[in-house]
Design a protein around this motif. Structure first.
Motif, PDB file in Angstrom:
ATOM      1  N   ALA A 354      17.099 -25.241  14.627  1.00 28.75           N
ATOM      2  CA  ALA A 354      17.054 -26.366  13.704  1.00 28.75           C
ATOM      3  C   ALA A 354      16.382 -25.981  12.400  1.00 28.75           C
ATOM      4  O   ALA A 354      15.551 -25.076  12.356  1.00 28.75           O
ATOM      5  CB  ALA A 354      16.300 -27.534  14.345  1.00 28.75           C
ATOM      6  N   VAL A 355      16.718 -26.695  11.326  1.00 29.28           N
ATOM      7  CA  VAL A 355      16.146 -26.483   9.994  1.00 29.28           C
ATOM      8  C   VAL A 355      15.839 -27.840   9.369  1.00 29.28           C
ATOM      9  O   VAL A 355      16.647 -28.764   9.470  1.00 29.28           O
ATOM     10  CB  VAL A 355      17.129 -25.710   9.082  1.00 29.28           C
ATOM     11  CG1 VAL A 355      16.586 -25.599   7.668  1.00 29.28           C
ATOM     12  CG2 VAL A 355      17.414 -24.320   9.651  1.00 29.28           C
ATOM     13  N   VAL A 356      14.674 -27.969   8.739  1.00 23.53           N
ATOM     14  CA  VAL A 356      14.314 -29.168   7.987  1.00 23.53           C
ATOM     15  C   VAL A 356      13.759 -28.740   6.632  1.00 23.53           C
ATOM     16  O   VAL A 356      12.897 -27.860   6.572  1.00 23.53           O
ATOM     17  CB  VAL A 356      13.254 -30.023   8.723  1.00 23.53           C
ATOM     18  CG1 VAL A 356      12.872 -31.240   7.884  1.00 23.53           C
ATOM     19  CG2 VAL A 356      13.760 -30.463  10.089  1.00 23.53           C
ATOM     20  N   ALA A 357      14.237 -29.344   5.557  1.00 26.74           N
ATOM     21  CA  ALA A 357      13.756 -29.060   4.201  1.00 26.74           C
ATOM     22  C   ALA A 357      12.944 -30.253   3.707  1.00 26.74           C
ATOM     23  O   ALA A 357      13.431 -31.383   3.704  1.00 26.74           O
ATOM     24  CB  ALA A 357      14.923 -28.802   3.257  1.00 26.74           C
ATOM     25  N   VAL A 358      11.694 -30.003   3.307  1.00 24.26           N
ATOM     26  CA  VAL A 358      10.755 -31.055   2.927  1.00 24.26           C
ATOM     27  C   VAL A 358      10.297 -30.842   1.485  1.00 24.26           C
ATOM     28  O   VAL A 358       9.932 -29.729   1.094  1.00 24.26           O
ATOM     29  CB  VAL A 358       9.524 -31.052   3.867  1.00 24.26           C
ATOM     30  CG1 VAL A 358       8.512 -32.120   3.452  1.00 24.26           C
ATOM     31  CG2 VAL A 358       9.962 -31.287   5.314  1.00 24.26           C
ATOM     32  N   ALA A 359      10.314 -31.915   0.685  1.00 27.12           N
ATOM     33  CA  ALA A 359       9.859 -31.836  -0.700  1.00 27.12           C
ATOM     34  C   ALA A 359       8.341 -31.786  -0.753  1.00 27.12           C
ATOM     35  O   ALA A 359       7.650 -32.287   0.126  1.00 27.12           O
ATOM     36  CB  ALA A 359      10.368 -33.033  -1.497  1.00 27.12           C
ATOM     37  N   SER A 360       7.815 -31.163  -1.814  1.00 24.94           N
ATOM     38  CA  SER A 360       6.367 -31.085  -2.003  1.00 24.94           C
ATOM     39  C   SER A 360       6.063 -31.243  -3.483  1.00 24.94           C
ATOM     40  O   SER A 360       6.950 -31.476  -4.288  1.00 24.94           O
ATOM     41  CB  SER A 360       5.824 -29.747  -1.481  1.00 24.94           C
ATOM     42  OG  SER A 360       6.411 -28.658  -2.188  1.00 24.94           O
ATOM     43  N   GLY A 361       4.780 -31.134  -3.838  1.00 23.23           N
ATOM     44  CA  GLY A 361       4.405 -31.156  -5.241  1.00 23.23           C
ATOM     45  C   GLY A 361       3.793 -32.445  -5.723  1.00 23.23           C
ATOM     46  O   GLY A 361       3.644 -32.665  -6.919  1.00 23.23           O
ATOM     47  N   GLY A 362       3.422 -33.354  -4.816  1.00 22.02           N
ATOM     48  CA  GLY A 362       2.777 -34.592  -5.213  1.00 22.02           C
ATOM     49  C   GLY A 362       3.764 -35.700  -5.521  1.00 22.02           C
ATOM     50  O   GLY A 362       4.986 -35.510  -5.514  1.00 22.02           O
ATOM     51  N   GLY A 363       3.243 -36.907  -5.790  1.00 23.54           N
ATOM     52  CA  GLY A 363       4.083 -38.053  -6.097  1.00 23.54           C
ATOM     53  C   GLY A 363       4.762 -38.602  -4.862  1.00 23.54           C
ATOM     54  O   GLY A 363       4.494 -38.175  -3.735  1.00 23.54           O
ATOM     55  N   PRO A 364       5.691 -39.555  -5.019  1.00 26.56           N
ATOM     56  CA  PRO A 364       6.313 -40.203  -3.853  1.00 26.56           C
ATOM     57  C   PRO A 364       7.172 -39.265  -3.021  1.00 26.56           C
ATOM     58  O   PRO A 364       7.441 -39.548  -1.858  1.00 26.56           O
ATOM     59  CB  PRO A 364       7.159 -41.319  -4.486  1.00 26.56           C
ATOM     60  CG  PRO A 364       7.401 -40.880  -5.895  1.00 26.56           C
ATOM     61  CD  PRO A 364       6.150 -40.122  -6.290  1.00 26.56           C
ATOM     62  N   TRP A 365       7.613 -38.135  -3.607  1.00 25.38           N
ATOM     63  CA  TRP A 365       8.450 -37.193  -2.848  1.00 25.38           C
ATOM     64  C   TRP A 365       7.627 -36.299  -1.924  1.00 25.38           C
ATOM     65  O   TRP A 365       8.187 -35.692  -1.014  1.00 25.38           O
ATOM     66  CB  TRP A 365       9.225 -36.294  -3.815  1.00 25.38           C
ATOM     67  CG  TRP A 365      10.374 -36.973  -4.470  1.00 25.38           C
ATOM     68  CD1 TRP A 365      10.376 -37.624  -5.668  1.00 25.38           C
ATOM     69  CD2 TRP A 365      11.709 -37.082  -3.961  1.00 25.38           C
ATOM     70  NE1 TRP A 365      11.632 -38.123  -5.939  1.00 25.38           N
ATOM     71  CE2 TRP A 365      12.468 -37.804  -4.912  1.00 25.38           C
ATOM     72  CE3 TRP A 365      12.339 -36.629  -2.791  1.00 25.38           C
ATOM     73  CZ2 TRP A 365      13.813 -38.087  -4.726  1.00 25.38           C
ATOM     74  CZ3 TRP A 365      13.684 -36.900  -2.614  1.00 25.38           C
ATOM     75  CH2 TRP A 365      14.400 -37.629  -3.569  1.00 25.38           C
ATOM     76  N   ASP A 366       6.337 -36.187  -2.128  1.00 29.20           N
ATOM     77  CA  ASP A 366       5.519 -35.222  -1.406  1.00 29.20           C
ATOM     78  C   ASP A 366       5.580 -35.470   0.099  1.00 29.20           C
ATOM     79  O   ASP A 366       5.184 -36.529   0.580  1.00 29.20           O
ATOM     80  CB  ASP A 366       4.065 -35.300  -1.883  1.00 29.20           C
ATOM     81  CG  ASP A 366       3.254 -34.100  -1.422  1.00 29.20           C
ATOM     82  OD1 ASP A 366       3.814 -32.994  -1.400  1.00 29.20           O
ATOM     83  OD2 ASP A 366       2.073 -34.276  -1.093  1.00 29.20           O
ATOM     84  N   GLY A 367       6.108 -34.495   0.842  1.00 32.91           N
ATOM     85  CA  GLY A 367       6.203 -34.611   2.295  1.00 32.91           C
ATOM     86  C   GLY A 367       7.448 -35.300   2.797  1.00 32.91           C
ATOM     87  O   GLY A 367       7.575 -35.533   4.005  1.00 32.91           O
ATOM     88  N   VAL A 368       8.411 -35.618   1.933  1.00 33.94           N
ATOM     89  CA  VAL A 368       9.625 -36.319   2.368  1.00 33.94           C
ATOM     90  C   VAL A 368      10.661 -35.308   2.858  1.00 33.94           C
ATOM     91  O   VAL A 368      11.017 -34.378   2.134  1.00 33.94           O
ATOM     92  CB  VAL A 368      10.221 -37.145   1.204  1.00 33.94           C
ATOM     93  CG1 VAL A 368      11.549 -37.778   1.618  1.00 33.94           C
ATOM     94  CG2 VAL A 368       9.243 -38.226   0.765  1.00 33.94           C
TER      95      VAL A 368
END
Length: 383
Positions: A354-368
């Motif tokens: 399995a693969v999951v891609a998660v956004a980072s860098g702060g703000g509302p996207w962080d950890g999504v």
């Protein structure tokens, strides 16, 4: 107070489990987030979709507004609602970042998909009929480069069925930009984990379990790892020698740790690419309820709907690219809803994982979590 990325991670992960279950255990890629955001837009018509969303419909819509209204360096996002009938009651509840207007022709819908996915999705997922009165769509896309590219090694070093048929594989280089370790999950048992970080702010995590663990359990474990809830294991708690997921060896060498013991890992993975079309009409995904809410809001006594996602992804030596367009239309015709088809360790991803891609860098996207995949048919080229 607006709902946060941390509060929505678990609902999106649960939604991902439903979506990947419908896609099945074959090689595929999907954007559960893209479908979840599309369903959140349906929530503007009523609260019938809350069970599938896993959160209050108003909270989901507010979170969608935060994501769509806040650009991310690594993730291009867009949403639109087009109408052919008077739909003010729906339109005034939508986030400001959602494009609205008269329902365009198929050529323009195809162009919208290309424009908002960096050209990775060439056409709109649905052929929209003349009877359509509302079309909703979301688009997510990323093209990122690893902070440190992989090394290329012979495919045979992967082991397993992948290693038997691939000419080349990817091996993590020395230095920063990659993280790999052994973990454990209550659902999937022991895991090997690799995370590659992109310069632009995206972390792509690959997770493999023993070959006999079902795909659904490995995908669930991948979301546990991406969410930081999986338990890492010490290599000193594992037996030396070969296993289905690793080879662990031991030697005397200089170390810097005060304990006198040091753990080092490298990971070997295949390059891969996938292109998928997923029917979103299954009741578990919430779109039958969403279509009903929209029809009721627009005063349609008879209606039909269709919902679908197109997704693509490519994982190579130098980076990762992925895109998905999720779309739904509601028409004035009526048919019965269709059922959907129901120590030093070398970590090897030599069988489906399995693969999951998660956004980072702060703000509302962080950890999504933005994209996820089941890799069962890797590429023979390292890219």
């Amino acid at each position: 107070m607006p709902v946060t990325a941390a509060e929505t991670f678990t609902p999106i992960a649960r939604y991902a489990a439903r979506l990947h279950a419908i896609a099945g255990g074959t090689h595929h890629v999907a954007s559960p987030l893209g479908a979840w955001l599309l369903l959140a837009l349906c929530g503007a018509a009523g609260h019938d979709v809350e069970e599938a969303l896993g959160v209050d419909a108003d909270d989901a819509l507010a979170f969608a507004a935060d994501l769509l209204g806040t650009p991310h360096d690594a993730v291009l996002s867009a949403a639109a609602v087009w109408t052919r009938a008077r739909a003010d009651a729906l339109l005034r509840r939508l986030p400001a970042a959602v494009e609205t207007g008269d329902l365009p022709g198929q050529d323009r819908l195809d162009a919208w998909a290309r424009e908002h996915t960096l050209g990775l999705i060439e056409s709109f997922p649905l052929q929209v009929p003349p009877t359509a009165v509302v079309v909703l769509a979301t688009a997510l896309a990323t093209k990122v480069s690893w902070g440190m590219p992989f090394d290329v090694v012979p495919g045979s070093t992967l082991g397993g069925p992948f290693g038997a048929r691939l000419a080349n594989a990817l091996r993590t280089p020395e230095g920063h930009g990659h993280r790999q370790f052994v973990a454990s999950s209550a659902r999937a048992g022991d895991l090997v984990v690799h995370t590659a970080r992109a310069r632009e702010g995206l972390a792509v995590t690959s997770v493999a379990a023993a070959p006999d663990v079902p795909a659904a359990d490995v995908l669930a474990a991948a979301y546990e790892v991406a969410g930081g809830t999986a338990v890492a294991r010490s290599l000193f708690d594992l037996p030396l020698g070969d296993g289905p997921l690793w080879t662990i060896s031991e030697r005397h060498a200089p170390v810097t740790a005060a304990s006198g013991r040091e753990e080092r890992c490298a990971a070997i993975l295949p390059a891969w690419e996938a292109r998928s079309e997923i029917d979103l009409g299954h009741p578990d995904l919430g779109f039958p309820a969403g279509a009903r809410a929209i029809a009721e809001l627009l005063g349609l006594t008879e209606y039909d709907y269709e919902a679908r996602q197109s997704a693509v992804a490519r994982y190579t030596r130098v980076g990762f690219e992925a895109a998905a367009v999720s779309a739904m239309f509601t028409t004035t015709g009526f048919t019965m809803p269709r059922e959907g088809l129901v120590r030093t360790a070398e970590l090897r991803f030599g069988h489906p994982y399995a693969v999951v891609a998660v956004a980072s860098g702060g703000g509302p996207w962080d950890g999504v979590p933005v994209f996820s995949a089941w890799v069962a048919n890797p590429s023979g080229s390292a890219g």
